[in-house]
Design a protein around this motif. Structure first.
Motif, short mmCIF file in Angstrom:
data_model
loop_
_atom_site.label_atom_id
_atom_site.label_comp_id
_atom_site.label_asym_id
_atom_site.label_seq_id
_atom_site.Cartn_x
_atom_site.Cartn_y
_atom_site.Cartn_z
N ARG A 1 30.42 39.99 37.01
CA ARG A 1 30.16 41.43 36.85
C ARG A 1 28.69 41.74 36.55
N TYR A 2 28.07 41.00 35.65
CA TYR A 2 26.71 41.33 35.21
C TYR A 2 25.63 40.38 35.72
N PHE A 3 26.02 39.24 36.27
CA PHE A 3 25.06 38.27 36.81
C PHE A 3 25.46 37.85 38.23
N PRO A 4 25.76 38.81 39.11
CA PRO A 4 26.24 38.43 40.45
C PRO A 4 25.20 37.68 41.28
N LYS A 5 23.92 37.98 41.10
CA LYS A 5 22.89 37.27 41.88
C LYS A 5 22.76 35.82 41.43
N THR A 6 22.79 35.61 40.11
CA THR A 6 22.73 34.24 39.59
C THR A 6 23.95 33.46 40.07
N LEU A 7 25.10 34.09 40.02
CA LEU A 7 26.33 33.45 40.47
C LEU A 7 26.24 33.07 41.95
N ALA A 8 25.87 34.02 42.79
CA ALA A 8 25.81 33.78 44.24
C ALA A 8 24.78 32.69 44.59
N ALA A 9 23.73 32.59 43.79
CA ALA A 9 22.66 31.62 44.08
C ALA A 9 22.97 30.22 43.57
N ASN A 10 24.13 30.04 42.94
CA ASN A 10 24.45 28.74 42.34
C ASN A 10 25.88 28.27 42.62
N LEU A 11 26.40 28.61 43.78
CA LEU A 11 27.79 28.28 44.09
C LEU A 11 28.01 26.82 44.47
N ASN A 12 26.93 26.11 44.80
CA ASN A 12 27.05 24.68 45.09
C ASN A 12 25.74 24.02 44.69
N PRO A 13 25.72 22.69 44.60
CA PRO A 13 24.51 22.00 44.14
C PRO A 13 23.26 22.27 44.99
N THR A 14 23.43 22.41 46.29
CA THR A 14 22.27 22.68 47.15
C THR A 14 21.67 24.04 46.83
N LEU A 15 22.51 25.05 46.70
CA LEU A 15 22.03 26.39 46.33
C LEU A 15 21.38 26.37 44.95
N SER A 16 21.98 25.65 44.02
CA SER A 16 21.40 25.56 42.68
C SER A 16 20.03 24.92 42.70
N GLN A 17 19.84 23.90 43.52
CA GLN A 17 18.52 23.26 43.62
C GLN A 17 17.49 24.26 44.11
N ILE A 18 17.83 25.04 45.13
CA ILE A 18 16.92 26.06 45.66
C ILE A 18 16.64 27.12 44.60
N PHE A 19 17.68 27.58 43.92
CA PHE A 19 17.54 28.59 42.86
C PHE A 19 16.61 28.10 41.76
N VAL A 20 16.86 26.90 41.27
CA VAL A 20 16.07 26.36 40.16
C VAL A 20 14.62 26.17 40.58
N GLU A 21 14.39 25.65 41.78
CA GLU A 21 13.01 25.48 42.25
C GLU A 21 12.28 26.82 42.30
N GLU A 22 12.97 27.87 42.77
CA GLU A 22 12.37 29.20 42.83
C GLU A 22 12.09 29.74 41.43
N LYS A 23 13.00 29.53 40.49
CA LYS A 23 12.81 30.01 39.13
C LYS A 23 11.67 29.27 38.42
N VAL A 24 11.50 27.99 38.73
CA VAL A 24 10.37 27.24 38.18
C VAL A 24 9.06 27.82 38.73
N ARG A 25 9.02 28.10 40.04
CA ARG A 25 7.81 28.70 40.64
C ARG A 25 7.50 30.05 39.98
N GLU A 26 8.53 30.89 39.82
CA GLU A 26 8.32 32.19 39.20
C GLU A 26 7.84 32.04 37.76
N TYR A 27 8.36 31.07 37.06
CA TYR A 27 7.94 30.81 35.68
C TYR A 27 6.45 30.44 35.65
N MET A 28 6.06 29.53 36.50
CA MET A 28 4.67 29.07 36.52
C MET A 28 3.72 30.18 36.95
#
Length: 183
Positions: free
Chosen positions: A40-67
């Motif tokens: 309900r409140y984190f649908p984008k995070t949910l959709a971006a992490n439905l399998n390990p491959t998607l999670s890897q892409i999500f985490v790499e993007e979040k690390v880039r945004e952090y840096m």
């Protein structure tokens, strides 16, 4: 700015760390276990992490945004099991106005233990002291009593209702409540 391996805070049962590539599998596990809580409140995070491959892409993007200081995602990690137990975002950054929004979620098995309040309080102080922000916002639905309670416990004050601020998947837009912490 600290490097991505720096621990922000260590408590008796959990720690707060910036997102790092090593969390991809744990992110997928966290989302899978907590799908109902996140839909309900984190649908984008949910959709971006439905399998390990998607999670890897999500985490790499979040690390880039952090840096790049575009968005900061922090993980809450159980000290014993090392499992990811929650997330706190510092997002919607406006460096000119020196403001941002905090968004947070906790795994169902860790709810009601004060972990989220401690993490939000710690990261609110971090955002002010280390990032130089002056205004922090939390946006919550009035029926999400846990989230409202966290905002209030951490010194955020209700400011106003935001009409049709958030549209969950397959639902009508929801009015949300704005809580603000200013220094």
């Amino acid at each position: 700015m600290e490097n991505e391996n720096t621990q922000i805070a260590l408590f008796e049962h959990f720690s707060i760390e910036p997102i790092h590539e090593k969390y991809a599998w744990r992110m997928c596990d966290f989302v899978t276990i907590n799908t109902k809580r996140l839909q309900r409140y984190f649908p984008k995070t949910l959709a971006a992490n439905l399998n390990p491959t998607l999670s890897q892409i999500f985490v790499e993007e979040k690390v880039r945004e952090y840096m790049k200081r575009e968005e900061f995602l922090f993980v809450l990690k159980d000290n014993e099991s090392r499992a990811l137990i929650g997330l706190v975002y510092i997002k919607e950054l406006d460096w000119e106005k020196r403001q941002a929004e905090l968004a947070y979620c906790i795994g169902y098995q860790y709810e009601g233990k004060g972990i989220t309040s401690l993490a939000v309080d710690t990261l609110s102080k971090y955002a002010i002291k280390e990032l130089g922000l002056k205004t922090l916002n939390i946006i919550a639905h009035k029926t999400n009593t846990g989230s409202v309670r966290v905002a209030e416990k951490c010194g955020y004050t209700w400011r106003k209702q935001l009409p049709k601020e958030h549209t969950p998947p397959n639902e009508a837009p929801l009015d949300m409540e704005l809580y603000v912490l200013s220094v």
